[in-house]
Design a protein around this motif. Structure first.
Motif, mmCIF file in Angstrom:
data_model
loop_
_atom_site.group_PDB
_atom_site.id
_atom_site.type_symbol
_atom_site.label_atom_id
_atom_site.label_comp_id
_atom_site.label_asym_id
_atom_site.label_seq_id
_atom_site.Cartn_x
_atom_site.Cartn_y
_atom_site.Cartn_z
ATOM 1 N N ASP A 122 0.830 -1.213 0.000
ATOM 2 C CA ASP A 122 0.000 0.000 0.000
ATOM 3 C C ASP A 122 0.863 1.260 0.000
ATOM 4 O OD1 ASP A 122 -2.397 -1.350 -0.098
ATOM 5 O OD2 ASP A 122 -2.735 -1.281 2.070
ATOM 6 N N GLU A 126 0.786 4.152 -2.880
ATOM 7 C CA GLU A 126 0.579 5.554 -2.523
ATOM 8 C C GLU A 126 1.683 6.438 -3.108
ATOM 9 O OE1 GLU A 126 -0.932 9.024 -1.227
ATOM 10 O OE2 GLU A 126 -1.953 7.094 -1.255
ATOM 11 N N LYS A 129 1.229 6.872 -6.806
ATOM 12 C CA LYS A 129 0.145 7.827 -7.088
ATOM 13 C C LYS A 129 0.605 9.264 -6.873
ATOM 14 C CE LYS A 129 -3.704 4.761 -6.464
ATOM 15 N NZ LYS A 129 -4.981 4.481 -5.847
#
Length: 152
Positions: A122, A126, A129
């Motif tokens: 995760d 992140e 992104k």
């Protein structure tokens, strides 16, 4: 009922970054700060080797061979394989590994470190992104990086 044919709807295509988008994504990691070097190395490794994010986060320092431009990764079903990367990815990894030595969790075996030791899948998603937004790209295209060996 045996003669009734039911059409299966086609799933929408998964968004993939273009070559230009990949170049912009890597360019968004320019800098000498720890996070810049880490993100550049991680993104280049994802692009160059076609790794899954979980494979990337599972790599330990002992698994990397920078001179041989390869790394041992554990994939789905605990299958171990070698992932080979190019010169630019090797240089990015070398820069990051040198900067990693001064990280507060440098004693951890994981290659990629975050604030709380080993980087999680995760956490990688992140960061990708964030870099995509910085590059002016749609972060929705972060799920796939195109086929291996097509990156910047």
């Amino acid at each position: 009922m045996a003669e009734i044919v039911v059409d299966k709807p086609e799933p929408p295509p998964v968004p993939v970054f273009t070559d230009e988008g990949l170049t912009a994504l890597v360019g968004a990691c320019r800098g000498k700060a720890f996070n810049d070097l880490r993100d550049a190395a991680a993104i280049r490794l994802l692009i160059d080797c076609g790794l899954r994010v979980s494979e990337l986060t599972g790599i330990d320092l002992d698994d990397l061979d920078l001179e041989g431009e390869s790394g041992k990764v554990v994939g789905k079903g605990s299958r171990v394989r070698m992932a080979y990367f190019g010169n630019k990815t090797g240089l990015a990894l070398d820069r990051y590994v040198r900067a990693r030595r001064s990280h507060r969790h440098a004693s951890e075996p994981a290659v990629f470190l975050g604030e709380r030791r080993r980087f999680t899948p995760d956490g990688v998603r992140e960061r990708v992104k964030v870099r995509a937004e910085r590059a002016g790209l749609d972060p929705g295209g972060c799920t796939r990086f195109g086929s291996p060996h097509r990156g910047p």
